[in-house]
Enzyme design. Structure first.
Site, PDB file in Angstrom:
ATOM      1  N   ASN A  62     -12.190   7.165  -2.635  1.00 17.63           N
ATOM      2  CA  ASN A  62     -10.912   7.454  -3.157  1.00 17.63           C
ATOM      3  C   ASN A  62     -10.208   6.083  -2.648  1.00 17.63           C
ATOM      4  O   ASN A  62      -9.066   5.922  -3.422  1.00 17.63           O
ATOM      5  CB  ASN A  62     -10.159   8.563  -2.486  1.00 17.63           C
ATOM      6  CG  ASN A  62     -10.455   9.860  -3.279  1.00 17.63           C
ATOM      7  OD1 ASN A  62     -11.256   9.833  -4.302  1.00 17.63           O
ATOM      8  ND2 ASN A  62     -10.280  11.081  -2.821  1.00 17.63           N
TER       9      ASN A  62
ATOM     10  N   ASP B 215       4.186  19.850   0.794  1.00 18.83           N
ATOM     11  CA  ASP B 215       4.505  20.619   2.155  1.00 18.83           C
ATOM     12  C   ASP B 215       6.153  21.189   2.127  1.00 18.83           C
ATOM     13  O   ASP B 215       5.954  22.098   2.838  1.00 18.83           O
ATOM     14  CB  ASP B 215       4.107  19.624   3.256  1.00 18.83           C
ATOM     15  CG  ASP B 215       2.907  18.782   3.242  1.00 18.83           C
ATOM     16  OD1 ASP B 215       1.841  19.598   2.768  1.00 18.83           O
ATOM     17  OD2 ASP B 215       2.947  17.663   3.181  1.00 18.83           O
TER      18      ASP B 215
ATOM     19  N   HIS C  54       0.754  14.218   6.039  1.00 17.82           N
ATOM     20  CA  HIS C  54       0.337  15.021   4.891  1.00 17.82           C
ATOM     21  C   HIS C  54      -1.010  15.712   4.985  1.00 17.82           C
ATOM     22  O   HIS C  54      -1.554  16.328   4.178  1.00 17.82           O
ATOM     23  CB  HIS C  54       0.139  14.252   3.585  1.00 17.82           C
ATOM     24  CG  HIS C  54      -0.038  15.307   2.304  1.00 17.82           C
ATOM     25  ND1 HIS C  54       0.738  16.423   2.089  1.00 17.82           N
ATOM     26  CD2 HIS C  54      -0.808  15.327   1.431  1.00 17.82           C
ATOM     27  CE1 HIS C  54       0.227  16.935   1.221  1.00 17.82           C
ATOM     28  NE2 HIS C  54      -0.683  16.346   0.615  1.00 17.82           N
TER      29      HIS C  54
END
Ligand code: APR
Length: 317
Positions: A97, A153, A180
């Site tokens: 990623n 969130d 996060h």
């Protein structure tokens, strides 16, 4: 009339497709560029292009088409990534990623240096520093233009409080600050409006934990079928809309996002921001925290610092 181009990197995925569907409905967008390495991507674009809304949709597939997809974008939303496969360690996943975000940021630096990047790819706490460092290396970094998407969130906190209070969740506001993942997610329940109707502190703490662990709630319920995609798409479309409204010159557009920050010891931090013609126009800070929230902040900072360092190390190595 500003013509807005929005690019989605990872548009064919579990998040990317519903995100693109929501963006296609946004009247502020004139061009929607869908990019993914998946062969289905041009088809996703054709499919969406048949919707009777104004945004023109174009599909781009594979690295050789990335520069065209990126070129002159105003906003770039990034849900590109890989899910963890059997035999893959957390570090393997991180490296894949991180490479995706690094390569994308390189391309953004060259083809859309003024674009506002909204990064969804996990771990967001590390990916924002990665994109920032790459843009910096290319001499085009502006901290007001790189955001980590923490909107889910906030969305979850609003939804849970709406249920608790028996009110429309769209009328709930609450800052969710920090980062996060896990303990870095700090819902500032003392500043929620309306205040959650919870009688004792243990219930406040349980709600806090539920918001911090809500991602796991989805993973468990999907029983091996992945993580949050639909609610994440909703959240991604919401932050993109806030950024677009700011670019168009609307004032007082406020959302939380994870950005470069000097408010705490962590170099990147999420809290309410005001958006304007160049992304973040003003950092609104996080106001007064009660004793419990201060304790949460204290727990979040070392974890955030670690995540940020991991991101920065990935770029410098
Ligand atoms: N460039 C563009 N797209 C890519 C690349 C790349 N180099 N590598 C993978 N993709 C695409 C995949 O082809 C896929 O369509 O990204 C998409 C990811 O979709 P999913 O595998 O369905 O994953 P999703 O659930 O959407 O999550 C994506 O967001 O929340 C985070 O942790 C999550 O990092 C993950 C990301």
């Amino acid at each position: 009339e500003l013509k807005m181009k929005v690019m989605v990197a990872g548009a064919s995925g579990g998040i990317g497709q519903p995100l693109s569907l929501l963006l296609k409905q946004n009247p502020l967008i004139s061009q929607l560029a869908l990019y993914d390495i998946a062969p289905v991507t041009p088809g996703v674009a054709v499919d969406l292009s048949h919707m009777d809304t104004p945004a023109k949709v174009l599909g781009y597939k594979g690295p050789e088409e990335l520069a065209c997809a990126v070129a002159d974008s105003h906003v770039i939303v990034v849900p590109a990534g890989v899910p963890r496969k059997p035999g893959m360690t957390r570090d393997d996943l991180f490296n894949v990623n991180a490479s995706i975000v690094r390569d994308l940021a390189e391309c953004v630096a060259k083809n859309a240096p003024k674009a506002i990047m909204c990064i969804i790819t996990n771990p967001v706490n590390s990916m924002v520093p990665i994109a920032s460092e790459v843009l910096k290396k290319n001499g085009v970094y502006d901290p007001n233009r790189v955001l980590g998407v923490t909107t889910l969130d906030v969305v979850r906190a609003c939804s849970f409080i709406g249920t608790i209070n028996g009110v429309d969740p769209r009328c709930v506001t609450i800052p969710v600050i920090g980062g996060h993942s896990g303990v870095t997610i700090i819902p500032v329940l003392s500043q929620a409006n309306p205040a959650p109707k919870l009688t004792d502190q243990s219930k406040i703490e349980a709600l806090t934990k539920r918001i911090q662990e809500a991602g796991t709630e989805v993973v468990k319920a999907k029983a091996g079928g992945g993580s949050a995609t639909l609610s994440m798409a909703w959240a991604g479309a919401r932050i993109a809309n806030a950024v677009l409204r700011g670019l168009k010159g609307e004032e007082n557009v406020v959302e939380c996002a994870y950005v470069k920050s000097d408010l705490t010891e962590a170099k990147y931090f999420a809290n309410p921001l005001c958006f304007g013609k160049n992304g973040v126009a003003k950092n609104l800070g996080y106001g007064k925290l009660n004793a419990y929230e201060q304790q949460l902040l204290k727990a979040a900072i070392p974890e955030l610092k670690k995540n940020i360092e991991t991101g920065e190390k990935f770029v410098s190595k």
